[in-house]
Write a protein that holds these residues in place. Structure first.
Motif, PDB file in Angstrom:
ATOM      1  N   ILE A  48       0.828  -1.405  -0.121  1.00  0.00           N
ATOM      2  CA  ILE A  48      -0.165  -0.103   0.087  1.00  0.00           C
ATOM      3  C   ILE A  48       0.784   1.354  -0.156  1.00  0.00           C
ATOM      4  O   ILE A  48       2.271   1.566   1.127  1.00  0.00           O
ATOM      5  N   CYS A  49       0.548   2.361  -0.896  1.00  0.00           N
ATOM      6  CA  CYS A  49       1.862   3.976  -1.129  1.00  0.00           C
ATOM      7  C   CYS A  49       0.121   4.412  -0.509  1.00  0.00           C
ATOM      8  O   CYS A  49      -0.768   4.234  -1.238  1.00  0.00           O
ATOM      9  N   ILE A  80      -5.319  -1.297   6.453  1.00  0.00           N
ATOM     10  CA  ILE A  80      -5.027  -2.326   5.955  1.00  0.00           C
ATOM     11  C   ILE A  80      -5.806  -3.592   6.292  1.00  0.00           C
ATOM     12  O   ILE A  80      -6.324  -3.450   8.129  1.00  0.00           O
ATOM     13  N   ASN A  81      -6.396  -3.893   5.869  1.00  0.00           N
ATOM     14  CA  ASN A  81      -7.229  -5.695   5.923  1.00  0.00           C
ATOM     15  C   ASN A  81      -7.079  -6.912   5.615  1.00  0.00           C
ATOM     16  O   ASN A  81      -5.924  -7.304   5.056  1.00  0.00           O
ATOM     17  N   ASP A 126       5.841   5.873   9.083  1.00  0.00           N
ATOM     18  CA  ASP A 126       5.406   4.897   9.636  1.00  0.00           C
ATOM     19  C   ASP A 126       5.693   4.193   8.385  1.00  0.00           C
ATOM     20  O   ASP A 126       4.858   2.634   8.587  1.00  0.00           O
ATOM     21  N   SER A 127       6.339   4.292   7.083  1.00  0.00           N
ATOM     22  CA  SER A 127       6.372   2.991   6.775  1.00  0.00           C
ATOM     23  C   SER A 127       7.106   1.792   6.958  1.00  0.00           C
ATOM     24  O   SER A 127       8.295   2.285   7.806  1.00  0.00           O
ATOM     25  N   GLY A 152       4.059   1.410 -11.347  1.00  0.00           N
ATOM     26  CA  GLY A 152       2.327   0.898 -11.260  1.00  0.00           C
ATOM     27  C   GLY A 152       1.964   0.290 -10.062  1.00  0.00           C
ATOM     28  O   GLY A 152       0.803  -0.388  -9.630  1.00  0.00           O
ATOM     29  N   GLN A 153       1.879   0.540  -8.703  1.00  0.00           N
ATOM     30  CA  GLN A 153       2.029   0.584  -7.367  1.00  0.00           C
ATOM     31  C   GLN A 153       0.584   1.637  -7.573  1.00  0.00           C
ATOM     32  O   GLN A 153      -0.761   0.958  -6.639  1.00  0.00           O
ATOM     33  N   THR A 154       0.261   2.425  -7.834  1.00  0.00           N
ATOM     34  CA  THR A 154      -0.691   3.451  -7.870  1.00  0.00           C
ATOM     35  C   THR A 154      -1.104   3.887  -9.058  1.00  0.00           C
ATOM     36  O   THR A 154      -0.176   4.430  -9.460  1.00  0.00           O
TER      37      THR A 154
END
Length: 381
Positions: free
Chosen positions: A49-50, A59-60, A123-124, A173-175
C-alpha cells in the motif's frame, strides 16, 4: 567374496531403504508443514500500500484458526497487529507510544482492519497480524508493506512544453496518479509523468488515486516580486543601501537585478548591496524573479536625497541649538527687567538738598521772618 547377484540385491535393498528413508523425511516435513498450517491462516487484502503523508490508511485481513487442537477445544484469546518485537515479544500497535491516538484495531467475524490516521513517513513499515489462542499462536506472512510518501512535483522544460513528474515513494504501477490544473482534475494514469503546455497563470499539482484530498503543493511561475529598500528609498549620498527582492514561486525563484539603460545585470541573488551611494547610482532598477515555469519583474526608483537618518540628526541638532539659546534669552530678559526696576526706584526717591547750596537771598528772608516773630512776642508782654 560376495556373489555379484547378492551384491546387486544388497545395493538394491540399500537404495530402496535410502529411498524409503528419503520419502519418510519428505513426508515428515510435509506433515510438519501441514500440521503447522492446518486450520491456521491470515489473508491480507493488499501486500503493498502506498499512502500520502497526513492521510488515513486502512490495512485489511481475514484470519482462520482450528477449532480443536491436539484433541482439545482451541479458543481464540487475542488478535493484534504488529511491526516489531520488544524484549522478545511482538508489540501490539495499540499499545505503542509511536501510534498513540492515531491507531484503531477493528475486528468482527474474523475480519480485521488496522486504521492509522495522520500518517507520517516514519510509519512506512511491514505490518503483520497475529492470532493467539489458549493453546498456540500464529502470525501471517508476508504481511502488508506500507509506504508513506510526501508528494512533490518536479519541473523540467522542453521548448514550450512543461514536463512534470509526481515524485513519491510508491513503486511503479503500485498506484494511479491524478493531475490537477488550477485545482481542476485534468488527467489520470499509472505514469508519474505528465506533459503540459504551460501558461504563466497556470498551476499544477498531483495526487494519488484514493487520496485526492491530499495533493502535492502546486507548482507555478513567480508572482509579482516585492522589493524592500534599507534604510529608505531616498538615500543620503555616501551611505550604503540594501535591496531585498522576494516573490511567491514554486519551484523557488532565482533573482537578478537590472538598472535602466544597462544590458548586463547588476547583480544576482535575493539581496543586492550598493555601498557608497552616489548620484550616478540614482535611477530605475528592476528585480527579476524566474523559475522553470516563468518570470516576473518589479521596477522601482532610487535617488540621492536627505535620508531619514540625516533628517533626524538635523532635527536633533536644531533642537539642541534652541535649548542652548533659552538660558541666554532668559538671562537677557532678567538683565533688562533689573535695569528697568532700578530706573523706576530712582525716579520716586526725594532729592537731598545741601544747605550750602541755598541762595543767600533765601537765607535773608528766613532771618527776617524769625525777627518779626520775636518782635511780636515782646509787644504782647
Amino acid at each position: 567374496m560376495v556373489p555379484p547377484s547378492l551384491l546387486s540385491e544388497r545395493r538394491g535393498a540399500a537404495m530402496s531403504l535410502t529411498a524409503a528413508a528419503s520419502g519418510l523425511v519428505v513426508f515428515l516435513l510435509s506433515v510438519s508443514v501441514v500440521q503447522g498450517q492446518r486450520g491456521w491462516g491470515v489473508s491480507y487484502t493488499s501486500t503493498e500500500i502506498c499512502a500520502v503523508k497526513g492521510s488515513t490508511v486502512e490495512i485489511n485481513c481475514s484470519f482462520t484458526y482450528p477449532s480443536t487442537l491436539r484433541g482439545r477445544v482451541n479458543t481464540l484469546e487475542k488478535t493484534f497487529w504488529f511491526t516489531k518485537k520488544k524484549d522478545g515479544e511482538f508489540v501490539d500497535l495499540t499499545t505503542d507510544s509511536k501510534y498513540a491516538g492515531r491507531v484503531e484495531d477493528l475486528c468482527g467475524n474474523n475480519i480485521c482492519t488496522l486504521r492509522i490516521r495522520n500518517l507520517t513517513e516514519s510509519d512506512s513499515d511491514q505490518y503483520r497480524f497475529r492470532i493467539i489462542t489458549n493453546q498456540d499462536a500464529y502470525w501471517g506472512n508476508p504481511g502488508t508493506t506500507l509506504s508513506v510518501t510526501d508528494l512533490q512535483v518536479e519541473v523540467s522544460r522542453s521548448g514550450s512544453s512543461t514536463l512534470l513528474q509526481c515524485l513519491s515513494r510508491c513503486s511503479p504501477g503500485q498506484t494511479s496518479y491524478i493531475w490537477f490544473k488550477n485545482r481542476q482534475e485534468v488527467k489520470e494514469g499509472t505514469s508519474s509523468y505528465a506533459d503540459f503546455r504551460y501558461e504563466s497563470a497556470d498551476s499544477y499539482s498531483c495526487a494519488l488515486k484514493g487520496y485526492e484530498d491530499f495533493p502535492s503543493p502546486s507548482v507555478y511561475a513567480p508572482k509579482l516580486p516585492s522589493v524592500s529598500v534599507s534604510p529608505s528609498a531616498e538615500i543620503e549620498e555616501g551611505s550604503s543601501v540594501t535591496l531585498t527582492c522576494s516573490s511567491d514561486a514554486n519551484p523557488a525563484a532565482n533573482y537578478t537585478w537590472y538598472k535602466e539603460d544597462e544590458d548586463s545585470p547588476r547583480a544576482s541573488g535575493q539581496i543586492f548591496n550598493i555601498t557608497d551611494f552616489r548620484a550616478e547610482h540614482s535611477g530605475s532598477y528592476s528585480c527579476g524573479a524566474q523559475n522553470k515555469l516563468g518570470r516576473s519583474y518589479s521596477t522601482f526608483h532610487l535617488s540621492v536625497g536627505t535620508g531619514s537618518s540625516t533628517m533626524m540628526v538635523n532635527i536633533i541638532r536644531t533642537t539642541l541649538g534652541v535649548l542652548m539659546l533659552v538660558p541666554v534669552f532668559l538671562l537677557s530678559l532678567w538683565t533688562r527687567k533689573k535695569k528697568a526696576l532700578r530706573s523706576t526706584t530712582e525716579a520716586h526717591e526725594p532729592e537731598e538738598i545741601e544747605l550750602d547750596s541755598i541762595p543767600e537771598y533765601e537765607n535773608d528772608s528766613h532771618t527776617a521772618a524769625q525777627r518779626e516773630d520775636t518782635e511780636e512776642q515782646e509787644d504782647m508782654v
